[in-house]
Design a protein around this motif. Sequence first.
Motif, PDB file in Angstrom:
ATOM      1  N   THR A 234      -5.979   9.678   8.528  1.00 28.62           N
ATOM      2  CA  THR A 234      -5.429  10.831   7.570  1.00 28.62           C
ATOM      3  C   THR A 234      -6.403  11.456   6.786  1.00 28.62           C
ATOM      4  N   ASP A 235      -6.126  12.678   6.494  1.00 29.19           N
ATOM      5  CA  ASP A 235      -6.946  13.150   5.372  1.00 29.19           C
ATOM      6  C   ASP A 235      -6.531  13.052   3.824  1.00 29.19           C
ATOM      7  N   ASP A 236      -5.425  11.902   3.910  1.00 26.75           N
ATOM      8  CA  ASP A 236      -5.080  11.705   2.371  1.00 26.75           C
ATOM      9  C   ASP A 236      -5.016  10.254   2.135  1.00 26.75           C
ATOM     10  N   PRO A 237      -5.962   9.392   2.399  1.00 26.43           N
ATOM     11  CA  PRO A 237      -5.789   7.874   2.289  1.00 26.43           C
ATOM     12  C   PRO A 237      -5.178   7.310   0.948  1.00 26.43           C
ATOM     13  N   GLU A 238      -5.631   8.183  -0.407  1.00 26.45           N
ATOM     14  CA  GLU A 238      -5.295   7.890  -1.497  1.00 26.45           C
ATOM     15  C   GLU A 238      -3.727   7.750  -1.777  1.00 26.45           C
ATOM     16  N   LEU A 239      -3.041   8.724  -0.943  1.00 22.13           N
ATOM     17  CA  LEU A 239      -1.478   8.712  -0.909  1.00 22.13           C
ATOM     18  C   LEU A 239      -0.972   7.598  -0.135  1.00 22.13           C
ATOM     19  N   ARG A 240      -1.592   7.817   1.369  1.00 24.03           N
ATOM     20  CA  ARG A 240      -0.793   7.055   2.390  1.00 24.03           C
ATOM     21  C   ARG A 240      -0.910   5.596   2.224  1.00 24.03           C
ATOM     22  N   PHE A 241      -2.230   5.178   1.535  1.00 20.31           N
ATOM     23  CA  PHE A 241      -2.396   3.593   1.467  1.00 20.31           C
ATOM     24  C   PHE A 241      -2.478   3.240   0.089  1.00 20.31           C
ATOM     25  N   ALA A 242      -1.916   3.975  -0.937  1.00 22.09           N
ATOM     26  CA  ALA A 242      -1.719   3.321  -2.184  1.00 22.09           C
ATOM     27  C   ALA A 242      -0.880   2.167  -2.417  1.00 22.09           C
ATOM     28  N   PRO A 243      -1.323   1.216  -3.371  1.00 24.46           N
ATOM     29  CA  PRO A 243      -0.096   0.099  -3.384  1.00 24.46           C
ATOM     30  C   PRO A 243       1.108   0.262  -3.560  1.00 24.46           C
ATOM     31  N   GLY A 244       1.882  -0.233  -2.588  1.00 25.50           N
ATOM     32  CA  GLY A 244       3.409   0.124  -2.750  1.00 25.50           C
ATOM     33  C   GLY A 244       3.892   0.798  -1.508  1.00 25.50           C
ATOM     34  N   ALA A 245       2.972   1.531  -0.878  1.00 24.29           N
ATOM     35  CA  ALA A 245       3.319   2.382   0.175  1.00 24.29           C
ATOM     36  C   ALA A 245       3.902   1.463   1.194  1.00 24.29           C
ATOM     37  N   VAL A 246       4.778   1.828   1.978  1.00 21.93           N
ATOM     38  CA  VAL A 246       5.521   1.303   2.832  1.00 21.93           C
ATOM     39  C   VAL A 246       5.028   2.096   4.204  1.00 21.93           C
ATOM     40  N   LEU A 247       4.694   1.449   5.093  1.00 24.29           N
ATOM     41  CA  LEU A 247       4.158   1.971   6.554  1.00 24.29           C
ATOM     42  C   LEU A 247       4.717   1.429   7.538  1.00 24.29           C
ATOM     43  N   LEU A 248       5.315   2.233   8.547  1.00 22.50           N
ATOM     44  CA  LEU A 248       5.849   1.758   9.798  1.00 22.50           C
ATOM     45  C   LEU A 248       4.823   1.450  10.691  1.00 22.50           C
ATOM     46  N   THR A 249       5.044   0.798  11.691  1.00 18.21           N
ATOM     47  CA  THR A 249       4.169   0.399  12.546  1.00 18.21           C
ATOM     48  C   THR A 249       4.352   0.600  14.097  1.00 18.21           C
ATOM     49  N   ASP A 250       3.295   0.500  14.778  1.00 15.84           N
ATOM     50  CA  ASP A 250       3.538   0.711  16.359  1.00 15.84           C
ATOM     51  C   ASP A 250       2.642  -0.623  16.976  1.00 15.84           C
ATOM     52  N   PRO A 251       3.246  -1.446  17.465  1.00 17.92           N
ATOM     53  CA  PRO A 251       4.645  -1.615  17.875  1.00 17.92           C
ATOM     54  C   PRO A 251       5.450  -2.125  16.460  1.00 17.92           C
ATOM     55  N   PRO A 252       6.752  -1.588  16.545  1.00 15.22           N
ATOM     56  CA  PRO A 252       7.593  -1.593  15.538  1.00 15.22           C
ATOM     57  C   PRO A 252       7.920  -2.980  14.997  1.00 15.22           C
ATOM     58  N   GLU A 253       7.815  -3.955  15.888  1.00 12.69           N
ATOM     59  CA  GLU A 253       8.166  -5.213  15.392  1.00 12.69           C
ATOM     60  C   GLU A 253       7.116  -5.910  14.560  1.00 12.69           C
ATOM     61  N   ARG A 254       5.948  -5.496  14.418  1.00 12.18           N
ATOM     62  CA  ARG A 254       5.073  -5.856  13.117  1.00 12.18           C
ATOM     63  C   ARG A 254       5.298  -5.323  11.907  1.00 12.18           C
ATOM     64  N   GLY A 255       6.255  -4.493  11.685  1.00  9.89           N
ATOM     65  CA  GLY A 255       6.229  -3.896  10.315  1.00  9.89           C
ATOM     66  C   GLY A 255       7.782  -3.800  10.104  1.00  9.89           C
ATOM     67  N   PRO A 256       8.189  -2.981   8.984  1.00  5.86           N
ATOM     68  CA  PRO A 256       7.213  -2.060   8.227  1.00  5.86           C
ATOM     69  C   PRO A 256       6.549  -2.965   7.308  1.00  5.86           C
ATOM     70  N   LEU A 257       5.216  -2.438   6.916  1.00  9.27           N
ATOM     71  CA  LEU A 257       4.165  -2.990   6.269  1.00  9.27           C
ATOM     72  C   LEU A 257       4.017  -2.556   4.773  1.00  9.27           C
ATOM     73  N   THR A 258       3.904  -3.254   3.734  1.00  7.72           N
ATOM     74  CA  THR A 258       3.811  -2.535   2.396  1.00  7.72           C
ATOM     75  C   THR A 258       2.589  -2.901   1.989  1.00  7.72           C
ATOM     76  N   VAL A 259       1.709  -1.863   1.491  1.00  3.94           N
ATOM     77  CA  VAL A 259       0.413  -2.203   1.136  1.00  3.94           C
ATOM     78  C   VAL A 259       0.508  -2.849  -0.569  1.00  3.94           C
ATOM     79  N   ARG A 260      -0.283  -4.003  -0.342  1.00  2.00           N
ATOM     80  CA  ARG A 260      -0.248  -4.963  -1.756  1.00  2.00           C
ATOM     81  C   ARG A 260      -1.372  -4.281  -2.429  1.00  2.00           C
ATOM     82  N   SER A 261      -2.649  -3.947  -1.769  1.00  2.00           N
ATOM     83  CA  SER A 261      -3.995  -3.676  -2.615  1.00  2.00           C
ATOM     84  C   SER A 261      -4.797  -3.113  -1.510  1.00  2.00           C
ATOM     85  N   GLY A 262      -5.650  -2.071  -2.185  1.00  2.00           N
ATOM     86  CA  GLY A 262      -6.906  -1.543  -1.198  1.00  2.00           C
ATOM     87  C   GLY A 262      -7.931  -1.262  -2.080  1.00  2.00           C
ATOM     88  N   ARG A 263      -8.909  -1.009  -1.275  1.00  2.00           N
ATOM     89  CA  ARG A 263     -10.254  -0.848  -1.700  1.00  2.00           C
ATOM     90  C   ARG A 263     -11.264  -0.337  -0.906  1.00  2.00           C
TER      91      ARG A 263
END
Length: 169
Positions: free
Chosen positions: A24-53
């Motif tokens: 993505t061209d906007d990792p600060e937005l897409r991977f911000a703490p609290g961001a909820v991401l869907l997954t492929d395969p779907p059964e592994r998610g959704p995942l909520t970002v706890r922290s990033g660096r």
Amino acid sequence: MRLVVGRIGRAHGVKGEATIEVRTDDPELRFAPGAVLLTDPPERGPLTVRSGRVQGGRLVLSFEGASDRTAVERLRNTMLLADVDPTELPDDPDEYYDHQLEGLTVRSVDGVELGVVDQMVHGPAQDLFAVRRPDGGEFLLPFIAEFVPEVDLEGGVLVVDPPEGLLSL
């Protein structure tokens, strides 16, 4: 519409962190703490970002519910997806989402139809078009201006000028 914004790579350390292949061209937005991401395969998610660096030029994330190396290893190679407005387009007119390019007819600069863009391949050095030929074969073409002088989304055509010999491989 859902777009791939990343892929979970290897576990990083023992505290539930993973390296992320950013798409993505906007990792600060897409991977911000609290961001909820869907997954492929779907059964592994959704995942909520706890922290990033960022460490050593790579994005490292931790997710709620994946608190150790074993849990993160089970997520390896999971594609991370974000819901986006289908009318949302990249800010730069020379940037495209994968879904805009996949399915385009590929023609040489002299008008010969070479195939259809089957998928985008995001390599470490550059993006590549995986082009399905009319005979069922495939070739890869780097997405660089020298080889791809024109992208006509409205016309559904990708005009290419591949280096000599590429198509005969």
